[in-house]
Motif scaffolding. Sequence first.
Motif, PDB file in Angstrom:
ATOM      1  N   MET A   6       0.859  -0.977   0.148  1.00  0.00           N
ATOM      2  CA  MET A   6      -0.137   0.085   0.051  1.00  0.00           C
ATOM      3  C   MET A   6       0.969   1.118  -0.153  1.00  0.00           C
ATOM      4  O   MET A   6       2.115   1.116   0.300  1.00  0.00           O
ATOM      5  N   LYS A   7       0.378   2.383  -0.364  1.00  0.00           N
ATOM      6  CA  LYS A   7       1.152   3.658  -0.734  1.00  0.00           C
ATOM      7  C   LYS A   7       0.770   4.498   0.408  1.00  0.00           C
ATOM      8  O   LYS A   7      -0.520   4.781   0.422  1.00  0.00           O
ATOM      9  N   ILE A   8       1.469   5.391   0.780  1.00  0.00           N
ATOM     10  CA  ILE A   8       1.442   6.543   1.846  1.00  0.00           C
ATOM     11  C   ILE A   8       0.830   7.693   0.838  1.00  0.00           C
ATOM     12  O   ILE A   8       1.572   7.926   0.155  1.00  0.00           O
ATOM     13  N   LEU A   9      -0.405   8.255   1.452  1.00  0.00           N
ATOM     14  CA  LEU A   9      -0.874   9.592   0.986  1.00  0.00           C
ATOM     15  C   LEU A   9      -0.523  10.681   1.754  1.00  0.00           C
ATOM     16  O   LEU A   9      -0.418  11.699   1.328  1.00  0.00           O
ATOM     17  N   GLN A  10      -0.766  10.479   3.195  1.00  0.00           N
ATOM     18  CA  GLN A  10      -0.440  11.701   3.763  1.00  0.00           C
ATOM     19  C   GLN A  10       0.140  11.081   5.567  1.00  0.00           C
ATOM     20  O   GLN A  10      -0.595   9.978   5.937  1.00  0.00           O
ATOM     21  N   VAL A  11       1.092  11.579   6.077  1.00  0.00           N
ATOM     22  CA  VAL A  11       1.422  11.183   7.311  1.00  0.00           C
ATOM     23  C   VAL A  11       1.077  12.130   8.439  1.00  0.00           C
ATOM     24  O   VAL A  11       1.050  13.527   7.891  1.00  0.00           O
ATOM     25  N   PHE A  12       0.174  11.869   9.275  1.00  0.00           N
ATOM     26  CA  PHE A  12      -0.305  12.763  10.296  1.00  0.00           C
ATOM     27  C   PHE A  12       0.582  12.892  11.581  1.00  0.00           C
ATOM     28  O   PHE A  12       0.854  14.249  11.808  1.00  0.00           O
ATOM     29  N   SER A  13       1.196  11.937  11.873  1.00  0.00           N
ATOM     30  CA  SER A  13       2.120  12.020  13.006  1.00  0.00           C
ATOM     31  C   SER A  13       3.227  10.782  12.887  1.00  0.00           C
ATOM     32  O   SER A  13       3.024   9.938  12.120  1.00  0.00           O
ATOM     33  N   HIS A  14       3.921  10.619  13.834  1.00  0.00           N
ATOM     34  CA  HIS A  14       4.748   9.425  14.156  1.00  0.00           C
ATOM     35  C   HIS A  14       3.983   8.193  14.287  1.00  0.00           C
ATOM     36  O   HIS A  14       4.352   7.056  13.987  1.00  0.00           O
ATOM     37  N   ASN A  15       2.576   8.412  14.815  1.00  0.00           N
ATOM     38  CA  ASN A  15       1.765   7.198  14.951  1.00  0.00           C
ATOM     39  C   ASN A  15       0.651   6.962  14.022  1.00  0.00           C
ATOM     40  O   ASN A  15      -0.153   6.193  14.519  1.00  0.00           O
ATOM     41  N   ALA A  16       0.337   7.915  12.982  1.00  0.00           N
ATOM     42  CA  ALA A  16      -0.968   7.768  12.164  1.00  0.00           C
ATOM     43  C   ALA A  16      -0.671   8.460  10.934  1.00  0.00           C
ATOM     44  O   ALA A  16       0.309   9.268  10.814  1.00  0.00           O
ATOM     45  N   LEU A  17      -1.087   7.669   9.801  1.00  0.00           N
ATOM     46  CA  LEU A  17      -0.941   7.985   8.374  1.00  0.00           C
ATOM     47  C   LEU A  17      -2.080   7.627   7.518  1.00  0.00           C
ATOM     48  O   LEU A  17      -3.055   6.651   8.134  1.00  0.00           O
ATOM     49  N   VAL A  18      -2.484   8.185   6.476  1.00  0.00           N
ATOM     50  CA  VAL A  18      -3.203   7.582   5.422  1.00  0.00           C
ATOM     51  C   VAL A  18      -2.737   6.956   4.381  1.00  0.00           C
ATOM     52  O   VAL A  18      -1.550   7.668   4.026  1.00  0.00           O
ATOM     53  N   ALA A  19      -3.097   5.891   3.955  1.00  0.00           N
ATOM     54  CA  ALA A  19      -2.651   5.074   2.849  1.00  0.00           C
ATOM     55  C   ALA A  19      -3.916   4.650   1.902  1.00  0.00           C
ATOM     56  O   ALA A  19      -5.005   4.710   2.187  1.00  0.00           O
ATOM     57  N   LYS A  20      -3.387   4.370   0.742  1.00  0.00           N
ATOM     58  CA  LYS A  20      -4.264   3.587  -0.181  1.00  0.00           C
ATOM     59  C   LYS A  20      -3.833   2.261  -0.538  1.00  0.00           C
ATOM     60  O   LYS A  20      -2.520   2.370  -0.900  1.00  0.00           O
ATOM     61  N   SER A  21      -4.729   1.346  -0.496  1.00  0.00           N
ATOM     62  CA  SER A  21      -4.255  -0.028  -0.580  1.00  0.00           C
ATOM     63  C   SER A  21      -4.316  -0.334  -1.943  1.00  0.00           C
ATOM     64  O   SER A  21      -4.618   0.609  -2.821  1.00  0.00           O
ATOM     65  N   ASP A  22      -3.748  -1.237  -2.457  1.00  0.00           N
ATOM     66  CA  ASP A  22      -3.568  -1.908  -4.034  1.00  0.00           C
ATOM     67  C   ASP A  22      -4.716  -2.044  -4.550  1.00  0.00           C
ATOM     68  O   ASP A  22      -4.765  -1.844  -5.684  1.00  0.00           O
ATOM     69  N   ASN A  23      -6.106  -2.012  -3.819  1.00  0.00           N
ATOM     70  CA  ASN A  23      -7.502  -2.242  -4.409  1.00  0.00           C
ATOM     71  C   ASN A  23      -8.142  -0.883  -4.391  1.00  0.00           C
ATOM     72  O   ASN A  23      -9.250  -0.684  -4.496  1.00  0.00           O
ATOM     73  N   ASP A  24      -7.390   0.224  -4.260  1.00  0.00           N
ATOM     74  CA  ASP A  24      -7.766   1.660  -4.124  1.00  0.00           C
ATOM     75  C   ASP A  24      -8.888   1.970  -2.868  1.00  0.00           C
ATOM     76  O   ASP A  24      -9.582   2.863  -3.128  1.00  0.00           O
ATOM     77  N   GLU A  25      -8.596   1.303  -1.799  1.00  0.00           N
ATOM     78  CA  GLU A  25      -9.335   1.817  -0.675  1.00  0.00           C
ATOM     79  C   GLU A  25      -8.466   2.783   0.199  1.00  0.00           C
ATOM     80  O   GLU A  25      -7.315   2.288   0.431  1.00  0.00           O
ATOM     81  N   SER A  26      -8.856   3.849   0.788  1.00  0.00           N
ATOM     82  CA  SER A  26      -8.375   4.817   1.803  1.00  0.00           C
ATOM     83  C   SER A  26      -8.393   3.975   3.035  1.00  0.00           C
ATOM     84  O   SER A  26      -9.172   3.686   3.513  1.00  0.00           O
ATOM     85  N   MET A  27      -7.255   4.183   3.669  1.00  0.00           N
ATOM     86  CA  MET A  27      -7.112   3.502   5.066  1.00  0.00           C
ATOM     87  C   MET A  27      -6.470   4.670   6.081  1.00  0.00           C
ATOM     88  O   MET A  27      -5.526   5.294   5.371  1.00  0.00           O
ATOM     89  N   VAL A  28      -6.958   4.636   7.163  1.00  0.00           N
ATOM     90  CA  VAL A  28      -6.021   5.304   8.353  1.00  0.00           C
ATOM     91  C   VAL A  28      -5.246   4.087   9.125  1.00  0.00           C
ATOM     92  O   VAL A  28      -5.791   3.233   9.495  1.00  0.00           O
TER      93      VAL A  28
END
Length: 60
Positions: A1-23
């Motif tokens: 999965m690919k990182i879209l945005q890093v919120f902090s050292h402990n949280a980030l938003v990523a997009k999975s290989d099947n295009d689902e956004s995840m925290v």
Amino acid sequence: MKILQVFSHNALVAKSDNDESMVLVGKGIGFNKKKGDRINESAASEVYVESKRQQLGETQ
């Protein structure tokens, strides 16, 4: 999965290989990471997946 945005050292938003956004949340999961880096979902202690909602009045 690919990182879209890093919120902090402990949280980030990523997009999975099947295009689902995840925290992804976990101790140090965002440390030294940047947008576009690849990350494994198993590194997270908690995963929140975006849900698809239907708007009112929309039929199936």
